[in-house]
Structures are given as structure tokens and as C-alpha cells.
Design a protein around this motif. Structure first.
Motif, PDB file in Angstrom:
ATOM      1  N   PHE A 111       0.696  -1.317   0.057  1.00  0.00           N
ATOM      2  CA  PHE A 111      -0.053  -0.097   0.116  1.00  0.00           C
ATOM      3  C   PHE A 111       0.721   1.105   0.119  1.00  0.00           C
ATOM      4  CE2 PHE A 111      -3.179  -2.853   2.176  1.00  0.00           C
ATOM      5  CZ  PHE A 111      -3.957  -2.944   1.144  1.00  0.00           C
ATOM      6  N   VAL A 112       1.867   1.207   0.924  1.00  0.00           N
ATOM      7  CA  VAL A 112       2.825   2.505   1.133  1.00  0.00           C
ATOM      8  C   VAL A 112       3.493   2.412  -0.194  1.00  0.00           C
ATOM      9  CG1 VAL A 112       4.777   3.422   2.128  1.00  0.00           C
ATOM     10  CG2 VAL A 112       2.872   2.354   3.301  1.00  0.00           C
ATOM     11  N   MET A 113       4.041   1.301  -0.918  1.00  0.00           N
ATOM     12  CA  MET A 113       4.915   1.352  -1.999  1.00  0.00           C
ATOM     13  C   MET A 113       4.284   1.847  -3.310  1.00  0.00           C
ATOM     14  SD  MET A 113       6.359  -1.682  -4.423  1.00  0.00           S
ATOM     15  CE  MET A 113       4.684  -1.955  -5.394  1.00  0.00           C
ATOM     16  N   MET A 114       2.782   1.573  -3.234  1.00  0.00           N
ATOM     17  CA  MET A 114       2.054   2.040  -4.286  1.00  0.00           C
ATOM     18  C   MET A 114       1.600   3.532  -4.521  1.00  0.00           C
ATOM     19  SD  MET A 114       1.802  -0.697  -6.264  1.00  0.00           S
ATOM     20  CE  MET A 114       0.642  -0.577  -7.587  1.00  0.00           C
ATOM     21  N   THR A 115       1.408   4.081  -3.286  1.00  0.00           N
ATOM     22  CA  THR A 115       0.869   5.418  -3.238  1.00  0.00           C
ATOM     23  C   THR A 115       2.114   6.329  -3.313  1.00  0.00           C
ATOM     24  OG1 THR A 115       1.222   5.310  -0.780  1.00  0.00           O
ATOM     25  CG2 THR A 115      -1.276   5.052  -1.875  1.00  0.00           C
ATOM     26  N   THR A 116       3.457   6.016  -2.724  1.00  0.00           N
ATOM     27  CA  THR A 116       4.565   6.430  -2.848  1.00  0.00           C
ATOM     28  C   THR A 116       5.199   6.611  -4.121  1.00  0.00           C
ATOM     29  OG1 THR A 116       4.905   5.798  -0.534  1.00  0.00           O
ATOM     30  CG2 THR A 116       6.939   6.843  -1.712  1.00  0.00           C
ATOM     31  N   ARG A 117       4.898   5.456  -4.788  1.00  0.00           N
ATOM     32  CA  ARG A 117       5.610   5.258  -6.238  1.00  0.00           C
ATOM     33  C   ARG A 117       4.663   6.261  -7.199  1.00  0.00           C
ATOM     34  NH1 ARG A 117       4.048   2.234 -10.596  1.00  0.00           N
ATOM     35  NH2 ARG A 117       5.819   1.840 -12.158  1.00  0.00           N
ATOM     36  N   SER A 118       3.539   6.275  -6.912  1.00  0.00           N
ATOM     37  CA  SER A 118       2.676   7.213  -7.832  1.00  0.00           C
ATOM     38  C   SER A 118       2.969   8.552  -7.492  1.00  0.00           C
ATOM     39  CB  SER A 118       1.214   7.082  -7.345  1.00  0.00           C
ATOM     40  OG  SER A 118       0.289   7.852  -8.165  1.00  0.00           O
ATOM     41  N   SER A 119       3.344   9.011  -6.471  1.00  0.00           N
ATOM     42  CA  SER A 119       3.885  10.273  -5.955  1.00  0.00           C
ATOM     43  C   SER A 119       5.142  10.613  -6.833  1.00  0.00           C
ATOM     44  CB  SER A 119       3.863  10.702  -4.559  1.00  0.00           C
ATOM     45  OG  SER A 119       2.597  10.593  -4.086  1.00  0.00           O
ATOM     46  N   LEU A 120       6.067   9.693  -6.550  1.00  0.00           N
ATOM     47  CA  LEU A 120       7.336   9.791  -7.249  1.00  0.00           C
ATOM     48  C   LEU A 120       7.516   9.971  -8.752  1.00  0.00           C
ATOM     49  CD1 LEU A 120       9.326   7.201  -5.265  1.00  0.00           C
ATOM     50  CD2 LEU A 120       9.833   9.321  -4.993  1.00  0.00           C
ATOM     51  N   LEU A 121       6.591   9.439  -9.215  1.00  0.00           N
ATOM     52  CA  LEU A 121       6.457   9.292 -10.787  1.00  0.00           C
ATOM     53  C   LEU A 121       5.920  10.675 -11.374  1.00  0.00           C
ATOM     54  CD1 LEU A 121       5.149   5.535 -11.934  1.00  0.00           C
ATOM     55  CD2 LEU A 121       7.391   6.634 -11.815  1.00  0.00           C
ATOM     56  N   SER A 122       5.241  11.218 -10.381  1.00  0.00           N
ATOM     57  CA  SER A 122       4.622  12.567 -10.868  1.00  0.00           C
ATOM     58  C   SER A 122       5.607  13.723 -10.654  1.00  0.00           C
ATOM     59  CB  SER A 122       3.300  13.034 -10.028  1.00  0.00           C
ATOM     60  OG  SER A 122       3.794  13.050  -8.727  1.00  0.00           O
ATOM     61  N   LEU A 123       7.044  13.549 -10.157  1.00  0.00           N
ATOM     62  CA  LEU A 123       7.838  14.586  -9.873  1.00  0.00           C
ATOM     63  C   LEU A 123       8.511  14.749 -11.128  1.00  0.00           C
ATOM     64  CD1 LEU A 123       9.243  13.591  -6.398  1.00  0.00           C
ATOM     65  CD2 LEU A 123       7.315  15.011  -6.917  1.00  0.00           C
ATOM     66  N   ASP A 124       9.035  16.208 -11.206  1.00  0.00           N
ATOM     67  CA  ASP A 124       9.975  16.366 -12.300  1.00  0.00           C
ATOM     68  C   ASP A 124      11.448  16.022 -11.925  1.00  0.00           C
ATOM     69  OD1 ASP A 124      11.509  17.663 -14.189  1.00  0.00           O
ATOM     70  OD2 ASP A 124      10.291  19.436 -14.557  1.00  0.00           O
ATOM     71  N   ALA A 125      12.303  15.802 -12.554  1.00  0.00           N
ATOM     72  CA  ALA A 125      13.683  15.284 -11.973  1.00  0.00           C
ATOM     73  C   ALA A 125      14.616  16.522 -12.321  1.00  0.00           C
ATOM     74  CB  ALA A 125      14.167  14.060 -12.802  1.00  0.00           C
ATOM     75  N   SER A 126      14.253  17.695 -12.579  1.00  0.00           N
ATOM     76  CA  SER A 126      14.905  18.904 -12.970  1.00  0.00           C
ATOM     77  C   SER A 126      15.557  19.259 -11.717  1.00  0.00           C
ATOM     78  CB  SER A 126      14.120  20.028 -13.730  1.00  0.00           C
ATOM     79  OG  SER A 126      13.002  20.377 -12.914  1.00  0.00           O
ATOM     80  N   MET A 127      14.386  19.377 -10.653  1.00  0.00           N
ATOM     81  CA  MET A 127      14.968  19.890  -9.194  1.00  0.00           C
ATOM     82  C   MET A 127      15.951  18.948  -8.616  1.00  0.00           C
ATOM     83  SD  MET A 127      11.526  21.174  -7.346  1.00  0.00           S
ATOM     84  CE  MET A 127      12.333  21.780  -5.933  1.00  0.00           C
ATOM     85  N   VAL A 128      16.155  17.598  -8.957  1.00  0.00           N
ATOM     86  CA  VAL A 128      17.123  16.665  -8.401  1.00  0.00           C
ATOM     87  C   VAL A 128      18.335  16.954  -9.123  1.00  0.00           C
ATOM     88  CG1 VAL A 128      17.747  14.151  -8.278  1.00  0.00           C
ATOM     89  CG2 VAL A 128      15.494  14.873  -7.777  1.00  0.00           C
ATOM     90  N   ASN A 129      18.463  17.240 -10.566  1.00  0.00           N
ATOM     91  CA  ASN A 129      19.456  17.639 -11.173  1.00  0.00           C
ATOM     92  C   ASN A 129      20.142  18.707 -10.847  1.00  0.00           C
ATOM     93  OD1 ASN A 129      19.043  15.069 -12.651  1.00  0.00           O
ATOM     94  ND2 ASN A 129      18.016  16.387 -14.394  1.00  0.00           N
TER      95      ASN A 129
END
Length: 499
Positions: free
Chosen positions: A136-154
């Protein structure tokens, strides 16, 4: 102002959903004590189990979400299915097999010759619940992670942050709501589960409610049920306030691990998957090889299928007007939200309330009809959500064109709306069917005399100690639950494309 035709049926569904809560209030008024020292111990056990399960699910689910979303793995889709696979095994099946596997005289001791610590009590229940709720935690967290733009990490990496620092300072703060949403699902599941605490011999609200019911103390069971509902209601209130943040889709983050890092990932998480999936299936196949299939009455499987199919049909019939009412106006949306109370009521609580309702209506008591009503009330939101989603994506101009060409509202519904939303109707019915097949608590309390289902048969086998006879019903329930997981995963893929 003209009232939408779906409102009367939706209102009736909402009122029926609230009936169990009203019954519990009437029953609880007869209870001699509202709270005592025993209640405090039950509350402590329940909250401790919930807290440990939530903590364990976050510790396992968040890293797996990160790995499945960002790490470039060979056969990535297969790994995602494997990470989510524990959802395909009802937690009470995991509790049954792990209880039988560990400890002196357990299956591991018999096969390998060495003793393992027994699996029971708070620690055993927390381990089992964590193993079957972390997805349950994996699926909801993964959904949030996939919605992020990687530009801030870069950008953070360019400014000198390490990848570890970027994860804790840039990524995790942006997915806290996703983690919280999964953690609340875990907490709700843990509070409502009866089979795992009962098999692990831990006195939580659900187990003690069942004990009080069997002792014919309906008032006491109702009071405990209301106390549990207060906790559930508080969590549902928190859940309704959580809004997952959305960002404009950008470049996805992709990480390429070394062979050493891949080995470390496998070493860390392989034991979790082996415990959650490999061990229960191995135990069932050992029992199957030892005892065969001759002792199992396949009429039990038919009972489960028949009752669940009826529940699915009733739920779909009720869900269609509720879903359309939700799209017709504010009052309809309120009525739809009321029907979600049923999904928040633990099965043991629903069963306790409907037992008393059946006693007041003798033509319903200990009948299949009362059990179908319980299934429908518990799982109606699954059908409503699926049908509403498919209806929302229907082009309204098609219905308007049909009306302009002379079709009545009924003809427009039967010839345009119904066929185009049939996939959502079928998916909703399938989810109700699959959850009804897995339901244990309400079936134990409301099943007609002599009407055994796969889940209740497993419970009787556990109580009698004839563990070998659990192989066939256990494997059947795992296969059925895997079908439900496939529907959930396909729904996730459709949502990714549609949104």
C-alpha cells in the motif's frame, strides 16, 4: 427544480449504509460498562499493532517505491508485479502459514531439523501485517514519485549535493503526502483485520468483538465496535484531508545501479518477498503433497463463488445510480460519500450490527440474503468508484445528441451510457466479487448454518488444528486474490495513460 432520477436510489443506498451504525448505537446502550481496564489493554494492543505495522510498511514500502520508480532494473515490469504480489495473499492466509511454519514442531522444524522462534503475539502479528500491507505504501509513494520532475534533483546534484542528500532533501519532502496516504491505508487495514490477530492470539478490538459475540454479549460487542469505529472515523477524517501534490510532468529520473548495488538491493529485499510469498506457497504445496485433495469438498468453493457473484450483481445494480448521482450535483456527491462509510466499517463490526438486525427481522436471520447485504455494504464503494470513473470519461455530447434525435432519458441511458461504461461496471463487479471471496469476518458471523465458504473453511481448519486441509482453499484464495491484483494493476496503467 427537477430532481435527477438517480437520487432516490442513491439516497436509499446511503440510508442503508448508515443502518449498521444506528444498530450499534442501540445495542451499545444496553452495555453495562463503557470503558474499563480490559478495554485499555485491548486499545493498547490495537494501537501498538497499528503503529508497528505502519512503521514496518514505511521502512519497506518507501525504498521499494523508490527502486521501482527510478532505478533501471532488468525486467522492470516483472519486478513491480513481484513487489506488489503480497497484496495477492490475504493477510489471514499469511498468518495461518507463518504460524504453522515457525516454532517448535512447526513445518520448518520438521523439514530442516532446527527450531525457529514461534510466530505469535504482538511481534508475530506485526510481522505478518507488515509483510502484507507494505505494498500500500509502495504503490501510493511510487505514484507520487512518478509525478515529480527530475529537474530539481538534477539542479541539486549540480550544486554539489550527493544522491543520498538529494533523496532526503529534495525528493522525500515532495512525496510526504503520498507516504502518508499509504500509511493511513495500512492503519485502516490493520484496524479492520480480524484473522491475523486472532490466529496470532493477540487481543485486539476485532478479536475481542468476535469473542464477545460468541459469548452472546451483543451489547458488549457493540460497545467495542463503536470504540473501534471512533478510531477508524478519526483515520478517515485524516485521510480526507490528505491531498497528494501534483507537478507538471517533466523529465523522469532514471538511476543506473552497479552490479554491487543491484546485489545489495536483492540481499535486502529478497527475504521480505520470500517470507511474504515464497514461504506461504511452499507450505501450501507441502500440505497438498502430504494430504492430497481427497479431504476437500469442492462444494465449498461453489458456495464462495455463488455468494460472491450475487454480491457483485447486487452491488453493481446499487452502484450505477449512486455513481450517476455523484456526477449530477452536490447532494449526489454527499450521498456517494456516505456509502463509503460501509468500506470503513470493519467486517467484524458490520457482522455484529447485522446479526442484531437479522434477529429483529426473522425472515433475514441466518439467510444468504443477509450475507449478501453485508458484502454489498462493505464493498459497494469499489463498484461505485469504478463506475463513476468510467462515466466521468464519457463524452456528454453523445447523450445530448441522442436526446436531440428523440431518444427518451431511459433510451439514452440503455443505448449510449450503459454500453460505453460497461468496462467500468464489469471491473467494479469483479472487484466486489474478489473481495467477497476473501471476506472472513462478516461471513463467520452471518453465514447461514452449514454454508461454508473458502475463508470460513480455512478458519475452521485453523481452529481444529488440521492444517493440511488448508492447502486447496488457501491456494484457491491466492489465485482469486491474484486476479484482483491484476485488475488493480491494469487500473493503475489506464490511469497513467488517461491522466
Amino acid at each position: 427544480m427537477r430532481i435527477p432520477p438517480s437520487y432516490p436510489m442513491a439516497l436509499l443506498a446511503a440510508l442503508i449504509t448508515l443502518t449498521p451504525i444506528c444498530i450499534l448505537m442501540v445495542l451499545a446502550s444496553d452495555s453495562s460498562s463503557y470503558f474499563d481496564s480490559h478495554n485499555l489493554a485491548i486499545l493498547g494492543n490495537t494501537l501498538a499493532l497499528m503503529g508497528l505495522t505502519v512503521l514496518g510498511s514505511i521502512l519497506i514500502g518507501v525504498p521499494l517505491a523508490f527502486i521501482s520508480a527510478y532505478v533501471h532494473l532488468p525486467f522492470k515490469k516483472a519486478w513491480l508485479v513481484l513487489f506488489a504480489a503480497p497484496l495477492a495473499i490475504p493477510s489471514y492466509i499469511g498468518a495461518f502459514t507463518l504460524y504453522a511454519a515457525f516454532g517448535p514442531g512447526g513445518e520448518i522444524n520438521n523439514l530442516l531439523g532446527f527450531e525457529t522462534p514461534p510466530m505469535y503475539g504482538l511481534s508475530g502479528a506485526a510481522i505478518v501485517m507488515t509483510l502484507y500491507t507494505f505494498p500500500f505504501v509502495m504503490m501510493t509513494t511510487r505514484s507520487s514519485l512518478l509525478s515529480l520532475d527530475a529537474s530539481m534533483v538534477n539542479a541539486a546534484r549540480t550544486l554539489g549535493m550527493s544522491m543520498t542528500q538529494s533523496v532526503f532533501n529534495v525528493i522525500l519532502p515532495r512525496v510526504v503526502n503520498g507516504i502518508a496516504a499509504g500509511a493511513l491505508l495500512v492503519a485502516l487495514y490493520t484496524l479492520s483485520d480480524f484473522g491475523t490477530p486472532a490466529m496470532m492470539r493477540l487481543d485486539t478490538f476485532t478479536r475481542v468483538i468476535y469473542v464477545e459475540y460468541n459469548a452472546f454479549a451483543l451489547g458488549r460487542a457493540a460497545m467495542l465496535s463503536l470504540q473501534l469505529m471512533i478510531i477508524v472515523g478519526f483515520l478517515l477524517l485524516i485521510e480526507s484531508q490528505i491531498k497528494t501534490a501534483t507537478e507538471r510532468n517533466g523529465r523522469p529520473l532514471i538511476l543506473f545501479p552497479s552490479k554491487l548495488q543491484l546485489g545489495a538491493i536483492f540481499t535486502l529485499f529478497a527475504p521480505v518477498l520470500l517470507m511474504a510469498i515464497g514461504l506461504p506457497l511452499t507450505i501450501f504445496f507441502i500440505w497438498l503433497a502430504r494430504d492430497g485433495v481427497s479431504n476437500f469438498d469442492f462444494t465449498i468453493a461453489w458456495h464462495s463463488t455463488y455468494a460472491s457473484a450475487l454480491a457483485a450483481m447486487v452491488a453493481v445494480i446499487v452502484a450505477v445510480p449512486v455513481a450517476h448521482a455523484a456526477l449530477s450535483g452536490k447532494a449526489g456527491r454527499i450521498m456517494e460519500r456516505v456509502t463509503y462509510f460501509g468500506f470503513g466499517i470493519p467486517g467484524i463490526v458490520m457482522g455484529t450490527a447485522l446479526v442484531y438486525g437479522g434477529l429483529q427481522l426473522p425472515f433475514l436471520y441466518q439467510t444468504l440474503g443477509l450475507l449478501i447485504i453485508a458484502y454489498m455494504l462493505r464493498f459497494l464503494p469499489l463498484a461505485v468508484g469504478s463506475i463513476r470513473t468510467s462515466t466521468e470519461h464519457l463524452d456528454p455530447s453523445l447523450v445530448k445528441s441522442a436526446r436531440v434525435l428523440g431518444a427518451s432519458p431511459r433510451e439514452a441511458f440503455t443505448r449510449i451510457t450503459l454500453p460505453l461504461t460497461m468496462r467500468g461496471i464489469v471491473a467494479g463487479g469483479a472487484l466486489v466479487f474478489l473481495e467477497s471471496m476473501r471476506e472472513l469476518e462478516a461471513t463467520l458471523l452471518l453465514g447461514p448454518t452449514g454454508f461454508e465458504t473458502l475463508s470460513t473453511y480455512l478458519w475452521r481448519v485453523y481452529e481444529a488444528g488440521y492444517f493440511g486441509r488448508a492447502a486447496i482453499p488457501g491456494l484457491l484464495l491466492v489465485v482469486i486474490s491474484a486476479c484482483g491484483l491484476a485488475i488493480m494493476m491494469s487500473g493503475e496503467k489506464r490511469n497513467q495513460f488517461e491522466y
